[in-house]
Write a protein that holds these residues in place. Structure first.
Motif, PDB file in Angstrom:
ATOM      1  N   THR A   2       0.854  -1.195   0.000  1.00  0.00           N
ATOM      2  CA  THR A   2       0.000   0.000   0.000  1.00  0.00           C
ATOM      3  C   THR A   2       0.890   1.245   0.000  1.00  0.00           C
ATOM      4  O   THR A   2       2.042   1.186   0.441  1.00  0.00           O
ATOM      5  CB  THR A   2      -0.888   0.080   1.268  1.00  0.00           C
ATOM      6  OG1 THR A   2      -0.033   0.047   2.417  1.00  0.00           O
ATOM      7  CG2 THR A   2      -1.878  -1.069   1.348  1.00  0.00           C
ATOM      8  N   SER A  14       1.277   4.543   1.993  1.00  0.00           N
ATOM      9  CA  SER A  14       0.818   4.976   3.320  1.00  0.00           C
ATOM     10  C   SER A  14      -0.086   6.198   3.189  1.00  0.00           C
ATOM     11  O   SER A  14      -0.010   6.954   2.221  1.00  0.00           O
ATOM     12  CB  SER A  14       2.006   5.338   4.204  1.00  0.00           C
ATOM     13  OG  SER A  14       2.863   4.230   4.351  1.00  0.00           O
ATOM     14  N   HIS A  21       2.831   9.665   6.222  1.00  0.00           N
ATOM     15  CA  HIS A  21       3.983  10.278   5.547  1.00  0.00           C
ATOM     16  C   HIS A  21       4.412  11.534   6.300  1.00  0.00           C
ATOM     17  O   HIS A  21       5.593  11.740   6.567  1.00  0.00           O
ATOM     18  CB  HIS A  21       3.633  10.638   4.093  1.00  0.00           C
ATOM     19  CG  HIS A  21       3.626   9.450   3.160  1.00  0.00           C
ATOM     20  ND1 HIS A  21       2.932   9.455   1.968  1.00  0.00           N
ATOM     21  CD2 HIS A  21       4.229   8.240   3.234  1.00  0.00           C
ATOM     22  CE1 HIS A  21       3.136   8.295   1.349  1.00  0.00           C
ATOM     23  NE2 HIS A  21       3.898   7.545   2.095  1.00  0.00           N
ATOM     24  N   GLY A  53      11.587  -0.353   1.977  1.00  0.00           N
ATOM     25  CA  GLY A  53      10.203  -0.642   1.571  1.00  0.00           C
ATOM     26  C   GLY A  53       9.639   0.607   0.927  1.00  0.00           C
ATOM     27  O   GLY A  53       8.604   1.126   1.318  1.00  0.00           O
ATOM     28  N   THR A 105       5.904   3.133  -3.555  1.00  0.00           N
ATOM     29  CA  THR A 105       5.653   4.081  -4.657  1.00  0.00           C
ATOM     30  C   THR A 105       6.798   5.069  -4.884  1.00  0.00           C
ATOM     31  O   THR A 105       6.822   5.766  -5.899  1.00  0.00           O
ATOM     32  CB  THR A 105       4.418   4.945  -4.346  1.00  0.00           C
ATOM     33  OG1 THR A 105       4.684   5.673  -3.129  1.00  0.00           O
ATOM     34  CG2 THR A 105       3.165   4.097  -4.177  1.00  0.00           C
ATOM     35  N   GLU A 154      13.496  -1.562  -2.219  1.00  0.00           N
ATOM     36  CA  GLU A 154      12.170  -2.185  -2.320  1.00  0.00           C
ATOM     37  C   GLU A 154      12.375  -3.577  -2.927  1.00  0.00           C
ATOM     38  O   GLU A 154      13.126  -3.717  -3.886  1.00  0.00           O
ATOM     39  CB  GLU A 154      11.291  -1.283  -3.216  1.00  0.00           C
ATOM     40  CG  GLU A 154      10.039  -1.900  -3.741  1.00  0.00           C
ATOM     41  CD  GLU A 154       9.091  -2.390  -2.638  1.00  0.00           C
ATOM     42  OE1 GLU A 154       8.743  -1.617  -1.728  1.00  0.00           O
ATOM     43  OE2 GLU A 154       8.712  -3.582  -2.709  1.00  0.00           O
ATOM     44  N   HIS A 155      11.689  -4.606  -2.374  1.00  0.00           N
ATOM     45  CA  HIS A 155      11.985  -5.963  -2.859  1.00  0.00           C
ATOM     46  C   HIS A 155      11.079  -6.446  -4.002  1.00  0.00           C
ATOM     47  O   HIS A 155      11.281  -7.547  -4.502  1.00  0.00           O
ATOM     48  CB  HIS A 155      12.030  -6.972  -1.697  1.00  0.00           C
ATOM     49  CG  HIS A 155      10.722  -7.225  -1.024  1.00  0.00           C
ATOM     50  ND1 HIS A 155      10.585  -8.198  -0.049  1.00  0.00           N
ATOM     51  CD2 HIS A 155       9.508  -6.637  -1.152  1.00  0.00           C
ATOM     52  CE1 HIS A 155       9.333  -8.206   0.369  1.00  0.00           C
ATOM     53  NE2 HIS A 155       8.663  -7.268  -0.276  1.00  0.00           N
ATOM     54  N   ASP A 165      16.493  -6.762  -0.596  1.00  0.00           N
ATOM     55  CA  ASP A 165      15.880  -7.015   0.705  1.00  0.00           C
ATOM     56  C   ASP A 165      16.301  -5.903   1.660  1.00  0.00           C
ATOM     57  O   ASP A 165      17.456  -5.841   2.090  1.00  0.00           O
ATOM     58  CB  ASP A 165      16.312  -8.378   1.240  1.00  0.00           C
ATOM     59  CG  ASP A 165      15.572  -8.740   2.517  1.00  0.00           C
ATOM     60  OD1 ASP A 165      14.987  -7.824   3.161  1.00  0.00           O
ATOM     61  OD2 ASP A 165      15.571  -9.919   2.888  1.00  0.00           O
ATOM     62  N   GLY A 166      15.355  -5.044   1.957  1.00  0.00           N
ATOM     63  CA  GLY A 166      15.640  -3.877   2.791  1.00  0.00           C
ATOM     64  C   GLY A 166      16.035  -4.221   4.216  1.00  0.00           C
ATOM     65  O   GLY A 166      16.551  -3.348   4.929  1.00  0.00           O
ATOM     66  N   GLY A 218       9.152   1.409   5.910  1.00  0.00           N
ATOM     67  CA  GLY A 218       7.744   1.581   5.549  1.00  0.00           C
ATOM     68  C   GLY A 218       6.928   0.314   5.702  1.00  0.00           C
ATOM     69  O   GLY A 218       5.814   0.246   5.190  1.00  0.00           O
ATOM     70  N   THR A 236       8.975  -8.416   5.248  1.00  0.00           N
ATOM     71  CA  THR A 236       9.067  -9.866   5.184  1.00  0.00           C
ATOM     72  C   THR A 236       9.830 -10.272   3.932  1.00  0.00           C
ATOM     73  O   THR A 236      10.486  -9.426   3.312  1.00  0.00           O
ATOM     74  CB  THR A 236       7.625 -10.449   5.217  1.00  0.00           C
ATOM     75  OG1 THR A 236       7.685 -11.860   5.202  1.00  0.00           O
ATOM     76  CG2 THR A 236       6.777  -9.989   4.041  1.00  0.00           C
ATOM     77  N   GLN A 260       5.255 -12.197   1.098  1.00  0.00           N
ATOM     78  CA  GLN A 260       4.380 -11.058   0.775  1.00  0.00           C
ATOM     79  C   GLN A 260       3.452 -11.398  -0.399  1.00  0.00           C
ATOM     80  O   GLN A 260       2.249 -11.117  -0.350  1.00  0.00           O
ATOM     81  CB  GLN A 260       5.226  -9.834   0.433  1.00  0.00           C
ATOM     82  CG  GLN A 260       4.363  -8.605   0.123  1.00  0.00           C
ATOM     83  CD  GLN A 260       5.209  -7.364  -0.071  1.00  0.00           C
ATOM     84  OE1 GLN A 260       6.233  -7.204   0.593  1.00  0.00           O
ATOM     85  NE2 GLN A 260       4.807  -6.499  -0.971  1.00  0.00           N
TER      86      GLN A 260
HETATM   87  N1  SAH Z   1       6.390   4.182   2.059  1.00  0.00           N
HETATM   88  C1  SAH Z   1       5.840   3.346   1.027  1.00  0.00           C
HETATM   89  C2  SAH Z   1       5.188   2.161   1.715  1.00  0.00           C
HETATM   90  C3  SAH Z   1       4.908   1.022   0.832  1.00  0.00           C
HETATM   91  S1  SAH Z   1       4.178  -0.375   1.719  1.00  0.00           S
HETATM   92  C4  SAH Z   1       4.794   4.178   0.293  1.00  0.00           C
HETATM   93  O1  SAH Z   1       4.128   4.962   0.971  1.00  0.00           O
HETATM   94  O2  SAH Z   1       4.637   4.046  -0.925  1.00  0.00           O
HETATM   95  C5  SAH Z   1       5.600  -1.220   2.282  1.00  0.00           C
HETATM   96  C6  SAH Z   1       6.545  -1.650   1.207  1.00  0.00           C
HETATM   97  O3  SAH Z   1       7.560  -2.460   1.809  1.00  0.00           O
HETATM   98  C7  SAH Z   1       5.907  -2.503   0.114  1.00  0.00           C
HETATM   99  O4  SAH Z   1       6.124  -1.892  -1.117  1.00  0.00           O
HETATM  100  C8  SAH Z   1       6.653  -3.842   0.216  1.00  0.00           C
HETATM  101  O5  SAH Z   1       6.829  -4.446  -1.046  1.00  0.00           O
HETATM  102  C9  SAH Z   1       7.956  -3.428   0.869  1.00  0.00           C
HETATM  103  N2  SAH Z   1       8.680  -4.470   1.596  1.00  0.00           N
HETATM  104  C10 SAH Z   1       8.196  -5.390   2.476  1.00  0.00           C
HETATM  105  N3  SAH Z   1       9.192  -6.181   2.936  1.00  0.00           N
HETATM  106  C11 SAH Z   1      10.349  -5.740   2.331  1.00  0.00           C
HETATM  107  C12 SAH Z   1      11.714  -6.152   2.390  1.00  0.00           C
HETATM  108  N4  SAH Z   1      12.121  -7.185   3.155  1.00  0.00           N
HETATM  109  N5  SAH Z   1      12.611  -5.475   1.655  1.00  0.00           N
HETATM  110  C13 SAH Z   1      12.221  -4.432   0.849  1.00  0.00           C
HETATM  111  N6  SAH Z   1      10.963  -4.015   0.750  1.00  0.00           N
HETATM  112  C14 SAH Z   1      10.014  -4.647   1.483  1.00  0.00           C
END
Ligand code: SAH
Length: 215
Positions: free
Chosen positions: A48, A50, A55, A76, A79, A100-101, A133-134, A150, A206, A211
């Motif tokens: 999603t 946020s 934000h 993460g 967008t 972002e993964h 992987d964040g 995020g 995760t 996911q």
């Molecule tokens: N701040 C972003 C939030 C997106 S939701 C926004 O407002 O657009 C959280 C994001 O974390 C998702 O896009 C999801 O794919 C990512 N995410 C979840 N686990 C992750 C990981 N281990 N490594 C990288 N990204 C991850």
């Protein structure tokens, strides 16, 4: 939207109001969505964007650590909205990195940023978004003055603590069903102070497989 958040006391900082006016949320939400409604929105892949008040809250908590020339990491990045805000705040001498993964989200976030006021920073290289992987952070540009996560982590990943600069701050939702937005400060002597800011509901931090399965 920004005026509304100011009126309700969510935004008290002029800098945060300014950056949220500079980076137009409409460029980052799916076509046809109510861009300025104060709610999270599905962006595919069980992720999603946020809500604007989240934000704003995270930008305010990190404001002192997003000054010109500083380094910021957005884990993460989804967008790319907050990564773009970070890039505007740290400026061309700073560094804003998104991790972002979901590779498709990395690609679409770059397209979003290219349409936004942060496009020149992406072009010059002070702003970048990477697939990865964040939970491992992004060591290449460490240490960071500001780290934003995020997605909700069951516990704070050690790699992110390691990549935080002394004097740096991380904002991270922690928990499973019930989550707290934690403010993690690394003190100048390297010790860590943690406080809870508010209760939140984020998608989990995760593995990509978990996911996409929607666990
Ligand atoms: N701040 C972003 C939030 C997106 S939701 C926004 O407002 O657009 C959280 C994001 O974390 C998702 O896009 C999801 O794919 C990512 N995410 C979840 N686990 C992750 C990981 N281990 N490594 C990288 N990204 C991850």
């Amino acid at each position: 939207m920004v005026e509304h958040l100011q009126r309700y006391g969510v935004i008290s900082s002029m800098k945060v109001a300014e950056v949220m006016e500079t980076i137009d949320r409409a460029l980052f939400v799916p076509d046809g969505a109510l861009a300025y409604a104060d709610s999270p929105m599905a962006i595919g892949y069980n992720a999603t964007i946020s809500a604007p008040h989240m934000h704003a809250t995270c930008l305010q908590l990190l404001e002192q650590n997003l000054q010109p020339g500083m380094h910021a990491l957005d884990v993460g990045s989804g967008t790319g909205y907050l990564t773009a805000c970070f890039a505007i705040m740290v400026g061309p001498q700073g560094r804003a990195v998104g991790v972002e993964h979901i590779p498709e989200l990395v690609a679409s976030s770059i397209k979003n940023i290219e349409k936004s006021a942060a496009a020149p920073l992406l072009k010059e290289g002070s702003l970048s978004v990477h697939a990865g992987d964040g939970r491992q952070g992004w060591p290449e540009c460490a240490p960071y003055d500001a780290i934003h996560v995020g997605a909700a982590a069951p516990e704070i990943p050690q790699a992110l603590l390691d990549q935080l600069k002394p004097g740096g701050r991380m904002v991270i939702p922690v928990g499973n069903m019930f989550q707290d937005l934690k403010v993690v400060d690394k003190n100048m002597d390297g010790s860590i102070s943690i406080r809870s800011e508010t209760s939140v509901r984020y998608v989990p931090l995760t593995s990509r497989d978990a996911q996409l399965r929607g666990d």
